[in-house]
Design an enzyme around this catalytic site. Structure first.
Site, short mmCIF file in Angstrom:
data_model
loop_
_atom_site.label_atom_id
_atom_site.label_comp_id
_atom_site.label_asym_id
_atom_site.label_seq_id
_atom_site.Cartn_x
_atom_site.Cartn_y
_atom_site.Cartn_z
N GLY A 61 0.82 -1.21 0.00
CA GLY A 61 0.00 0.00 0.00
C GLY A 61 0.85 1.26 0.00
N GLU A 63 1.49 3.21 2.51
CA GLU A 63 2.36 3.36 3.67
C GLU A 63 2.84 2.05 4.26
OE1 GLU A 63 0.85 6.81 6.25
OE2 GLU A 63 -0.91 5.89 5.38
N ALA A 64 2.15 0.98 3.92
CA ALA A 64 2.48 -0.29 4.58
C ALA A 64 2.51 -1.44 3.58
CB ALA A 64 1.44 -0.57 5.66
N ASP A 193 -11.81 5.58 7.42
CA ASP A 193 -11.35 5.33 6.04
C ASP A 193 -12.10 4.13 5.48
OD1 ASP A 193 -9.88 5.57 3.69
OD2 ASP A 193 -8.15 4.47 4.44
N ASP A 210 -7.85 -2.22 8.47
CA ASP A 210 -7.18 -0.93 8.28
C ASP A 210 -7.73 0.15 9.22
OD1 ASP A 210 -5.31 0.66 7.11
OD2 ASP A 210 -6.23 0.76 5.13
N1 LIG Z 1 -5.59 -9.52 8.52
C1 LIG Z 1 -5.50 -9.65 7.19
N2 LIG Z 1 -5.70 -10.84 6.60
C2 LIG Z 1 -5.62 -10.96 5.25
N3 LIG Z 1 -5.33 -9.94 4.41
C3 LIG Z 1 -5.11 -8.73 4.96
C4 LIG Z 1 -5.20 -8.51 6.36
N4 LIG Z 1 -4.96 -7.21 6.62
C5 LIG Z 1 -4.72 -6.65 5.43
N5 LIG Z 1 -4.81 -7.54 4.42
C6 LIG Z 1 -4.62 -7.29 2.98
O1 LIG Z 1 -3.70 -6.23 2.81
C7 LIG Z 1 -4.33 -5.13 2.15
C8 LIG Z 1 -3.83 -3.83 2.75
O2 LIG Z 1 -4.14 -3.79 4.13
P1 LIG Z 1 -4.57 -2.44 4.84
O3 LIG Z 1 -5.79 -1.92 4.19
O4 LIG Z 1 -4.60 -2.69 6.29
O5 LIG Z 1 -3.33 -1.53 4.56
P2 LIG Z 1 -3.12 -0.30 3.54
O6 LIG Z 1 -4.39 0.10 2.88
O7 LIG Z 1 -1.94 -0.61 2.72
O8 LIG Z 1 -2.74 0.71 4.56
P3 LIG Z 1 -2.25 2.19 4.29
O9 LIG Z 1 -3.24 2.79 3.32
O10 LIG Z 1 -2.31 2.77 5.64
O11 LIG Z 1 -0.89 2.06 3.68
C9 LIG Z 1 -5.81 -5.37 2.30
O12 LIG Z 1 -6.54 -4.82 1.25
C10 LIG Z 1 -5.90 -6.88 2.29
O13 LIG Z 1 -5.87 -7.35 0.97
MG LIG Z 2 -6.43 -0.23 3.19
#
Ligand SMILES: Nc1ncnc2c1ncn2[C@@H]1O[C@H](COP(=O)(O)OP(=O)(O)OP(=O)(O)O)[C@@H](O)[C@H]1O
Ligand SMILES: [Mg+2]
Length: 258
Positions: A61, A63-64, A193, A210
């Site tokens: 993503g 940030e992560a 969000d 998230d």
């Molecule tokens: N507990 C989980 N189990 C399985 N898949 C997960 C889990 N948490 C996150 N994911 C996968 O990772 C993706 C990104 O996770 P998340 O939305 O938490 O982070 P992000 O959107 O990258 O965060 P940010 O926008 O803060 O960088 C999700 O869309 C999902 O596909």
């Molecule tokens: Mg997300």
């Protein structure tokens, strides 16, 4: 780079790749994405038994990075690693300062990211306690969060609602509203969000993810963000054929009629 740091860095990478976090893919990812402290944190979590193998990326993503990990016992875990360099420092500072649970007065980027991860852990715990469908948080350390893996037993992660529309949209919507009601009225949190991107379709059950930016109802912008969350959910479900009014959903979630 300072030769000492560089030596520690290569030692750590070596330890990680040889001992526990051993897949080829991880070694490639680690050298590109992870800094020394992140590597050390992953190593410490591995040593403490929280994860044995980092087994491929689920998502990269803004940030992560989210990885699939395998716990010592063999079950899967999700490992969310925040990249310090690309974190939205201003957003984090703003959200954290308005939250009475956190007394972080820092301009140090790393410290803020650590507080942010801790906030996600606490928000998940709070939501879980209220009975909301969220991944169970396992441990937060520095910029790494380990949580329950949402997916099937073969290790395929659940898709987002955006990627896999519900088979029975009314039913999934009803379940989602039930969960948002608990999030609001029992956990006293606003997601902040929410959309089909942050809801997983786990066997037709909506699992909310998230929650790092989620805030207590006392936060000055919680009302504004609740409106936005509702708008996003109503819009996304409209695409699935569920037509509802924002006002009705708001009253249902908050338990207040306007
Ligand atoms: N507990 C989980 N189990 C399985 N898949 C997960 C889990 N948490 C996150 N994911 C996968 O990772 C993706 C990104 O996770 P998340 O939305 O938490 O982070 P992000 O959107 O990258 O965060 P940010 O926008 O803060 O960088 C999700 O869309 C999902 O596909
Ligand atoms: Mg997300």
């Amino acid at each position: 780079m300072d030769p000492k740091v560089s030596k520690a860095d290569s030692d750590l990478r070596k330890m990680l790749s040889e001992k526990r976090l051993k897949s080829v893919e991880d070694r490639r990812v680690s050298s590109e994405v992870f800094d020394r402290i992140t590597m050390k944190t992953l190593y410490q979590l591995a040593n403490a038994g929280y994860l044995d193998i980092l087994n491929g990326a689920i998502s990269t993503g803004k940030e992560a990075n989210v990885f699939k990990g395998v716990h010592e016992d063999g079950h899967f875990v999700a490992v969310k690693v925040y990249r310090i360099s690309t974190s939205d420092f201003k957003k984090m500072q703003y959200y954290i300062q308005g939250d009475p649970r956190f007394k972080v007065r820092t301009t140090n980027k790393r410290q803020l990211v650590h507080a942010w991860v801790n906030k996600e852990f606490r928000n998940l715990s709070r939501a879980l306690e209220a009975g909301v469908l969220v991944p169970k948080p396992i441990v937060a350390k520095n910029n790494v969060l380990v949580m329950e893996f949402i997916g099937d037993e073969k290790g395929n992660p659940a898709p987002t609602l955006r990627n896999k529309p519900p088979k029975c949209p009314e039913k999934t919507f009803e379940l989602l509203i039930e969960n948002l009601k608990k999030l609001h009225q029992e956990a006293h949190l606003v997601h902040g969000d929410l959309s089909g991107f942050n809801i997983l379709n786990h066997d037709e059950k909506p699992v909310i993810i998230d929650v790092s930016q989620s805030m207590v109802l006392d936060h000055p912008i919680s009302h504004e963000l609740l409106e936005r969350d509702i708008e996003n959910v109503v819009r996304d479900f409209k695409k699935f054929g569920v037509v509802v009014s924002r006002e009705d959903i708001k009253s249902e979630i908050t338990g207040q009629t306007q």
